[in-house]
Design an enzyme around this catalytic site. Structure first.
Site, mmCIF file in Angstrom:
data_model
loop_
_atom_site.group_PDB
_atom_site.id
_atom_site.type_symbol
_atom_site.label_atom_id
_atom_site.label_comp_id
_atom_site.label_asym_id
_atom_site.label_seq_id
_atom_site.Cartn_x
_atom_site.Cartn_y
_atom_site.Cartn_z
ATOM 1 C CE LYS A 1 -101.550 -17.042 8.286
ATOM 2 N NZ LYS A 1 -100.202 -16.787 7.839
ATOM 3 C CG ASP B 1 -100.812 -18.084 12.071
ATOM 4 O OD1 ASP B 1 -100.285 -17.091 12.612
ATOM 5 O OD2 ASP B 1 -100.328 -18.658 11.083
#
Ligand code: C5P
Length: 296
Positions: free
Chosen positions: A12, A138
């Protein structure tokens, strides 16, 4: 019954990362926009003898096996089901680690998703998200419906957004790690303890297209990262000069990335950042999460 499942664990980037005040937990409150990348690790899980065995390929040091997020994710999943684990996990690392690309978090989320597939989806999406949140800040993003989301708080509160059209991405890394805790510590020092509190409004039109994203793209952790690794600022300037519409530090660093309108621009950008001494990866943004694949 199928005994083996594989799943890609995508990287990401944060297209916007605003660091707000420090919470009582010691973590900083964030306002961030996550976007998944096609660059991915691969997690393969096979039923086997009792216990959780981890085999890592790819020559990246993932630390002692019992502390690895993948093993912790698997242990949490079996504890949730009230069952004793009996699996082997093969982890193929391709995402550079300690680079702000979420590799470890994504591996953990992929492990939860693969295990849930192996167990007839017995764990609800909400529960999977809770297990993920306990593993790291995350992780929940990788368990949301789409690979594009606005997140706030520690990153645990998420608004899943309709994915943007897939765009070519160049990721670059010096190989030097930027520990997350040090980046947040240094930012607090640089700010003299005063975190921003002015009202800010981000419009729906800004998150609904790449042109809008380019207007609001930023990363508050750039200051600490550039201070420690000055070549990163040079790399970002070079990505912009070669046509990247968005060029930023990835998460808390130390990778950087550029998002381009077309892949033709990647050649000259790649050459330019390689000249500064950065290693590069060509990839794209994602418009859907990879699904688990059954193996014979
Ligand atoms: O998310 P992770 O546990 O990897 O973060 C490592 C450290 O980075 C935390 O212990 C904290 O010091 C800092 N951090 C923070 N605020 C966040 C995320 C991380 O202060 N939102």
């Amino acid at each position: 019954m199928t005994d083996r499942v594989a799943i890609d664990a995508p990287a990401k980037v944060n297209l916007r990362l605003v660091v707000l005040g420090r919470e009582e937990s010691g973590y900083h409150s964030l306002e961030t926009i996550f976007c998944g990348l096609a660059l991915a690790d691969r997690v393969e899980i096979e039923r086997g003898a009792p216990g959780i065995r981890l085999e890592v390929e790819g020559g990246i040091d993932t630390g002692p096996s019992q502390r690895n997020l993948v093993v912790r994710a698997a242990a949490a999943f079996f504890a949730e089901l009230g069952e004793k684990p009996a699996i082997t996990i093969q982890l193929e690392k391709r995402i550079p680690s300690s680079a702000g690309l979420g590799g470890g978090s994504s591996d953990a989320a992929a492990t939860l998703r693969a295990l849930n597939a192996l167990h007839d989806q017995r764990c609800s999406d909400e529960r999977l998200l809770e297990l993920g949140a306990d593993l790291g800040s995350d992780v929940p993003f990788f368990l949301t419906p789409t690979p594009y989301a606005l997140a706030w708080g520690r990153g645990h509160r998420l608004l899943s957004l309709p994915p943007l059209p897939v765009r070519p991405v160049l990721v670059a890394h010096t190989g030097e790690a930027m520990p997350t805790a040090a980046a947040f510590e240094r930012l607090a020092e640089l700010r003299g303890g005063h975190h921003p509190s002015l009202p800010v409004s981000v419009g729906l039109e800004e998150v609904s297209g790449w042109g809008g994203v380019a207007q609001i793209a930023m990363n508050d952790l750039s200051g600490p990262a550039f201070e420690q690794i000055p070549r990163l600022a040079e790399g970002i300037a070079s990505l912009s000069a070669h046509g990247a519409a968005v060029a930023l530090l990835a998460g808390s660093g130390s990778a950087i990335f550029g998002i381009f309108a077309a892949s033709a621009a990647l050649d000259s950008a790649e050459e330019a950042v390689a000249r500064i001494g950065l290693k590069t990866w060509r990839t794209t943004t994602l418009d859907a999460w990879p699904e688990p694949v059954w193996r014979d």
